[in-house]
Design an enzyme around this catalytic site. Structure first.
Site, short mmCIF file in Angstrom:
data_model
loop_
_atom_site.label_atom_id
_atom_site.label_comp_id
_atom_site.label_asym_id
_atom_site.label_seq_id
_atom_site.Cartn_x
_atom_site.Cartn_y
_atom_site.Cartn_z
N ARG A 299 -7.05 12.96 1.01
CA ARG A 299 -5.98 13.43 1.89
C ARG A 299 -4.60 12.94 1.47
NH1 ARG A 299 -7.13 9.83 7.23
NH2 ARG A 299 -9.08 10.97 7.15
N ARG B 19 -9.29 8.20 -1.10
CA ARG B 19 -10.27 8.61 -0.08
C ARG B 19 -11.14 9.74 -0.62
NH1 ARG B 19 -9.20 6.94 5.39
NH2 ARG B 19 -10.82 8.44 5.91
N GLU C 278 -8.66 0.74 -3.22
CA GLU C 278 -9.60 0.76 -2.10
C GLU C 278 -10.43 2.03 -2.20
OE1 GLU C 278 -7.17 0.91 1.33
OE2 GLU C 278 -6.30 -1.05 1.00
N THR D 165 -8.46 3.47 8.32
CA THR D 165 -9.70 2.69 8.28
C THR D 165 -9.83 1.87 9.56
OG1 THR D 165 -9.19 2.51 5.94
CG2 THR D 165 -11.08 1.28 6.72
N GLU E 283 -11.22 -9.21 2.57
CA GLU E 283 -9.97 -8.89 3.26
C GLU E 283 -10.31 -8.69 4.73
OE1 GLU E 283 -7.51 -5.83 1.53
OE2 GLU E 283 -6.49 -5.45 3.45
N HIS F 273 1.11 6.13 1.70
CA HIS F 273 1.88 7.01 2.59
C HIS F 273 2.95 7.80 1.86
CE1 HIS F 273 -0.24 5.98 6.14
NE2 HIS F 273 -0.14 4.70 5.84
N HIS G 13 -4.00 -4.45 7.65
CA HIS G 13 -4.14 -3.34 8.58
C HIS G 13 -3.31 -3.57 9.84
CE1 HIS G 13 -5.61 0.17 10.63
NE2 HIS G 13 -6.06 0.56 9.46
N HIS H 76 -5.49 3.70 -1.86
CA HIS H 76 -6.80 4.07 -1.33
C HIS H 76 -7.11 5.49 -1.81
CE1 HIS H 76 -9.49 4.32 2.56
NE2 HIS H 76 -10.14 4.67 1.47
N ASN I 277 0.85 -1.19 0.00
CA ASN I 277 0.00 0.00 0.00
C ASN I 277 0.89 1.25 0.00
OD1 ASN I 277 -1.47 2.24 0.97
ND2 ASN I 277 -3.10 0.87 1.64
N1 PXP Z 1 -5.95 -2.97 3.74
C1 PXP Z 1 -6.89 -2.01 3.77
C2 PXP Z 1 -8.25 -2.34 3.22
C3 PXP Z 1 -6.62 -0.73 4.28
O1 PXP Z 1 -7.58 0.22 4.30
C4 PXP Z 1 -5.31 -0.46 4.74
C5 PXP Z 1 -4.99 0.92 5.25
O2 PXP Z 1 -5.11 1.85 4.25
C6 PXP Z 1 -4.35 -1.47 4.66
C7 PXP Z 1 -4.71 -2.73 4.19
C8 PXP Z 1 -2.93 -1.25 5.09
O3 PXP Z 1 -2.85 -0.96 6.45
P1 PXP Z 1 -1.49 -0.49 7.08
O4 PXP Z 1 -1.13 0.82 6.47
O5 PXP Z 1 -1.78 -0.39 8.54
O6 PXP Z 1 -0.46 -1.56 6.76
#
Ligand code: PXP
Length: 260
Positions: free
Chosen positions: A48, A44, A69, A100, A150, A9, A213, A42, A6
């Protein structure tokens, strides 16, 4: 076990300055080289981090499948349908949350969710539902005829962090901070057993199972042992490590932990 990286960030850092650098697009080739199996982003509603142009460019240019996402809002589904990523993971969204914080509401009558799934599948986009590890949610997902679920592993990650003292990794939102270690250890085992049983049920019911997550270099090993989970989506911990090691090494380190 497959790894979806992901990369939101990277855009968080860019948006902190509202300039063009760092560009999440530059991560694509690095993720591929390091052995990532999927790019997860993602988009959003509050934009952001990822912007529409990021999502468009990433989906167009990624050599890896892209898992987008988004919320079940019709405007977001319009965007997803026009961008046509490999997969869309439907997630709940609250504007005020930092991340999330829980799974999507999937039980009961969910006309907006059904419509979102219908529209995405009509475009031949795989649909995944980001759900809490809960049997009713698994059954509801089967009834909704999606390809993937998921599991939200945030609760497991929080308990793990409290148990092993890595409080930097908790959201400090759960009440268990004061609990004795024995209780926390049991809670951690219960959470893992629940994930194991439910992912087995889900697989037998025809769903593909991902999880994500709060997973990091410490807590991921126990989740990797659950063989019915096919894929993990990990963001924060990989991008955090990449600040010091570079993104390629951070992904290689995580991939090494995902070998079964
Ligand atoms: N999976 C989903 C559906 C998420 O919303 C997120 C956070 O954006 C993640 C995985 C990844 O989470 P983390 O950044 O805590 O590894």
């Amino acid at each position: 076990m497959k790894l979806g990286v992901n990369i939101d960030h990277i855009a968080v850092l860019r948006e902190a300055r509202r300039i063009a650098d760092p560009d999440p697009l530059d991560a694509l080739s690095i993720c591929k080289r390091a052995g990532a199996d999927q790019i997860t982003i993602h988009l959003r509603e509050d934009r952001r981090h990822m912007q529409d142009s990021d999502a468009k460019n990433i989906i167009e240019l990624s050599a890896l499948p892209v898992n987008l996402e988004c919320a079940i809002e019709p405007t977001m589904i319009d965007i997803a349908c026009s961008l046509r990523p490999h997969r869309v993971t439907l997630v709940p969204e609250k504007r005020e949350e930092v991340t999330t914080e829980g799974g999507l509401a999937v039980t009961g009558d969910q006309p907006r969710l059904k419509e979102a799934i219908r529209r995405l599948q009509e475009e031949e986009i795989e649909v995944s539902l980001f759900i809490d590890p809960d049997l009713d949610a698994v059954r509801a997902s089967v009834d909704l005829h999606v390809e993937w679920i998921e599991f939200h592993t945030g609760k497991y990650a929080n308990i793990y962090a409290m148990l092993y003292g890595n409080l930097a990794n908790t959201h400090h939102t759960i009440k268990e901070l004061e609990l004795p270690r024995k209780v926390l250890r049991q809670m951690c085992e219960d959470e893992l057993r629940n994930l194991r049983l439910l992912s087995c049920d889900a697989m037998e019911l025809g769903l593909k199972v991902a999880a994500g997550h709060g997973l990091n270099y410490q807590n991921v090993k126990e989740v990797v042992e659950i063989e019915t989970i096919e894929e993990l989506n990990i963001g924060q911990s990989i991008i955090a490590r990449s600040v010091y090691t570079g993104l390629e090494q951070a992904i290689l380190d995580m991939k090494a932990l995902l070998i079964r």
